[in-house]
Design a protein around this motif. Structure first.
Motif, PDB file in Angstrom:
ATOM      1  N   ARG A  35      -0.339 -11.694   4.454  1.00 43.32           N
ATOM      2  CA  ARG A  35      -0.748 -10.295   4.468  1.00 43.32           C
ATOM      3  C   ARG A  35      -0.344  -9.679   5.792  1.00 43.32           C
ATOM      4  N   THR A  36      -0.102  -8.381   5.780  1.00 48.97           N
ATOM      5  CA  THR A  36       0.048  -7.634   7.024  1.00 48.97           C
ATOM      6  C   THR A  36      -1.040  -6.576   7.097  1.00 48.97           C
ATOM      7  N   LYS A  37      -1.436  -6.243   8.320  1.00 50.89           N
ATOM      8  CA  LYS A  37      -2.365  -5.149   8.575  1.00 50.89           C
ATOM      9  C   LYS A  37      -1.722  -4.236   9.608  1.00 50.89           C
ATOM     10  N   GLY A  38      -1.697  -2.940   9.301  1.00 50.06           N
ATOM     11  CA  GLY A  38      -1.118  -1.970  10.210  1.00 50.06           C
ATOM     12  C   GLY A  38       0.243  -1.459   9.794  1.00 50.06           C
ATOM     13  N   GLY A  39       0.750  -1.939   8.665  1.00 48.82           N
ATOM     14  CA  GLY A  39       2.048  -1.481   8.191  1.00 48.82           C
ATOM     15  C   GLY A  39       2.811  -2.599   7.516  1.00 48.82           C
ATOM     16  N   PRO A  40       4.043  -2.322   7.077  1.00 47.27           N
ATOM     17  CA  PRO A  40       4.847  -3.340   6.414  1.00 47.27           C
ATOM     18  C   PRO A  40       5.416  -4.343   7.406  1.00 47.27           C
ATOM     19  N   LEU A  41       5.845  -5.476   6.893  1.00 47.05           N
ATOM     20  CA  LEU A  41       6.420  -6.512   7.743  1.00 47.05           C
ATOM     21  C   LEU A  41       7.823  -6.127   8.190  1.00 47.05           C
ATOM     22  N   SER A  42       8.087  -6.273   9.471  1.00 47.46           N
ATOM     23  CA  SER A  42       9.437  -6.266  10.016  1.00 47.46           C
ATOM     24  C   SER A  42       9.456  -7.324  11.106  1.00 47.46           C
ATOM     25  N   THR A  43      10.626  -7.862  11.396  1.00 45.97           N
ATOM     26  CA  THR A  43      10.711  -9.030  12.263  1.00 45.97           C
ATOM     27  C   THR A  43      11.760  -8.833  13.341  1.00 45.97           C
ATOM     28  N   VAL A  44      11.407  -9.240  14.559  1.00 45.41           N
ATOM     29  CA  VAL A  44      12.347  -9.318  15.673  1.00 45.41           C
ATOM     30  C   VAL A  44      12.516 -10.789  16.015  1.00 45.41           C
ATOM     31  N   TYR A  45      13.752 -11.271  16.045  1.00 43.39           N
ATOM     32  CA  TYR A  45      14.035 -12.662  16.368  1.00 43.39           C
ATOM     33  C   TYR A  45      14.581 -12.763  17.791  1.00 43.39           C
ATOM     34  N   GLU A  46      14.258 -13.869  18.454  1.00 43.40           N
ATOM     35  CA  GLU A  46      14.879 -14.159  19.732  1.00 43.40           C
ATOM     36  C   GLU A  46      16.369 -14.404  19.541  1.00 43.40           C
ATOM     37  N   ASP A  91       0.833  -1.190   0.000  1.00 42.63           N
ATOM     38  CA  ASP A  91       0.000   0.000   0.000  1.00 42.63           C
ATOM     39  C   ASP A  91       0.876   1.252   0.000  1.00 42.63           C
ATOM     40  N   PRO A  92       0.591   2.233  -0.875  1.00 41.47           N
ATOM     41  CA  PRO A  92       1.452   3.413  -0.976  1.00 41.47           C
ATOM     42  C   PRO A  92       1.347   4.353   0.214  1.00 41.47           C
ATOM     43  N   TYR A  93       0.367   4.145   1.094  1.00 39.75           N
ATOM     44  CA  TYR A  93       0.174   5.060   2.213  1.00 39.75           C
ATOM     45  C   TYR A  93       0.598   4.452   3.547  1.00 39.75           C
ATOM     46  N   ASP A  94       0.068   3.289   3.871  1.00 39.83           N
ATOM     47  CA  ASP A  94       0.393   2.701   5.177  1.00 39.83           C
ATOM     48  C   ASP A  94       1.403   1.566   5.093  1.00 39.83           C
ATOM     49  N   GLY A  95       1.785   1.151   3.879  1.00 42.84           N
ATOM     50  CA  GLY A  95       2.812   0.129   3.725  1.00 42.84           C
ATOM     51  C   GLY A  95       2.340  -1.297   3.927  1.00 42.84           C
ATOM     52  N   GLU A  96       1.041  -1.526   4.122  1.00 42.47           N
ATOM     53  CA  GLU A  96       0.560  -2.892   4.263  1.00 42.47           C
ATOM     54  C   GLU A  96       0.928  -3.714   3.031  1.00 42.47           C
ATOM     55  N   GLN A  97       1.237  -4.990   3.250  1.00 45.76           N
ATOM     56  CA  GLN A  97       1.800  -5.813   2.191  1.00 45.76           C
ATOM     57  C   GLN A  97       1.042  -7.129   2.033  1.00 45.76           C
ATOM     58  N   THR A  98       1.071  -7.649   0.810  1.00 47.51           N
ATOM     59  CA  THR A  98       0.591  -8.988   0.504  1.00 47.51           C
ATOM     60  C   THR A  98       1.643  -9.652  -0.375  1.00 47.51           C
ATOM     61  N   TRP A  99       1.977 -10.905  -0.079  1.00 49.79           N
ATOM     62  CA  TRP A  99       3.009 -11.599  -0.853  1.00 49.79           C
ATOM     63  C   TRP A  99       2.804 -13.107  -0.756  1.00 49.79           C
ATOM     64  N   VAL A 100       3.479 -13.849  -1.644  1.00 49.39           N
ATOM     65  CA  VAL A 100       3.544 -15.301  -1.524  1.00 49.39           C
ATOM     66  C   VAL A 100       4.967 -15.665  -1.130  1.00 49.39           C
ATOM     67  N   LEU A 101       5.067 -16.675  -0.276  1.00 47.04           N
ATOM     68  CA  LEU A 101       6.358 -17.165   0.202  1.00 47.04           C
ATOM     69  C   LEU A 101       6.448 -18.641  -0.115  1.00 47.04           C
ATOM     70  N   GLY A 102       7.545 -19.053  -0.724  1.00 49.99           N
ATOM     71  CA  GLY A 102       7.789 -20.458  -1.016  1.00 49.99           C
ATOM     72  C   GLY A 102       9.041 -20.931  -0.303  1.00 49.99           C
ATOM     73  N   THR A 103       9.015 -22.149   0.244  1.00 49.15           N
ATOM     74  CA  THR A 103      10.174 -22.690   0.951  1.00 49.15           C
ATOM     75  C   THR A 103      10.564 -24.047   0.379  1.00 49.15           C
ATOM     76  N   MET A 104      11.818 -24.404   0.587  1.00 54.76           N
ATOM     77  CA  MET A 104      12.329 -25.695   0.152  1.00 54.76           C
ATOM     78  C   MET A 104      11.941 -26.787   1.149  1.00 54.76           C
ATOM     79  N   PRO A 105      11.886 -28.059   0.692  1.00 52.78           N
ATOM     80  CA  PRO A 105      11.678 -29.164   1.633  1.00 52.78           C
ATOM     81  C   PRO A 105      12.808 -29.236   2.661  1.00 52.78           C
TER      82      PRO A 105
END
Length: 246
Positions: free
Chosen positions: A200-211, A128-142
């Motif tokens: 999908r994200t709601k409230g802004g773009p995805l960012s991640t904090v890892y333990e 989204d050009p205003y709030d940065g909400e995102q939609t994407w597809v993610l593929g992973t290997m076996p």
């Protein structure tokens, strides 16, 4: 119905269009409609969406006509209660319009975060050009997996398109879904088969904090999904075709 916000009317749904369905009169909705075709095809105006076709139609967008000659199952998200607009106008915000994206096209991207386990790729469908909400597809290997839990400052929503995803509350299979509130720790995860997921994200773009510390990971976790009221009578047990893991 996958999820529903009773205050705003926003929802995540699976819509089935029967073969031969048509809507010939021009129509606009009072809510954003975001769609991803899981099976069959859906035509909106002059655009035909086949399997894994995507669109984001902002509130007020005029659909000249819609049709599904052979039927379709469409993963559909509404930003509010999807009512027909009182008057069909051209007052749509073009900056937020995504008329068509084919998930089969376009390159995979990676290297999202230094601690993100290797062996996965992402294709963006929308930001989204205003709030940065995102939609994407993610593929992973076996056999890909990681040992760190993570959290995000935004709502994260996922529908499992193909394969299996093993996590700390059980094994999800194609058709499984979750809606996770912001700042909720989750993981680690792995996939014995490889998988394809829509996020999908709601409230802004995805960012991640890892333990900082790694956790033990099991390929055969106890199946104990966190379920909303109304699904708890299933007893937390998977059924044919997938499980509802929230």
């Amino acid at each position: 119905m996958l999820s529903l916000d009773e205050e705003s009317g926003s929802s995540s749904t699976l819509l089935r269009y029967p073969a031969g369905w048509r809507q010939d009169d021009p129509q606009a909705l009072t809510a954003d409609e975001e769609l991803f075709v899981l099976a069959g095809s859906l035509t909106v105006g002059d655009v035909r969406h086949e399997r894994y076709g995507y669109a984001h139609l902002p509130a007020g967008y005029v659909r000249p006509a819609m049709a599904s000659p052979h039927g379709a199952v469409v993963l559909t998200f509404f930003s509010g209660e999807p009512r027909a607009a009182a008057a069909v106008t051209r007052g749509v915000d073009e900056a937020r319009l995504v008329e068509a994206v084919d998930a089969f096209d376009g390159p995979w991207t990676g290297n999202f975060h230094p601690r993100f386990p290797s062996g996965a790729g992402r294709k963006f469908l929308r930001e989204d050009p205003y709030d940065g909400e995102q939609t994407w597809v993610l593929g992973t290997m076996p056999l890909r997996w990681g040992r760190r839990a993570e959290k995000h400052p935004v709502v994260e929503e996922m529908y499992l398109l193909a394969g299996e995803l093993v996590g700390h509350v059980g094994t999800m299979r194609a058709g499984a879904y979750f809606w996770r509130p912001e700042e909720e720790w989750h993981g680690p995860f792995g996939s014995p088969t490889g998988n394809l997921m829509l996020f999908r994200t709601k409230g802004g773009p995805l960012s991640t904090v890892y333990e900082d510390d790694e956790r033990e990971f099991s390929w055969q976790p106890e199946h104990r999904p966190i379920l909303p009221p109304g699904l708890t009578e299933l007893g937390g047990k998977p059924w044919d075709g997938g499980c509802a893991c929230y």
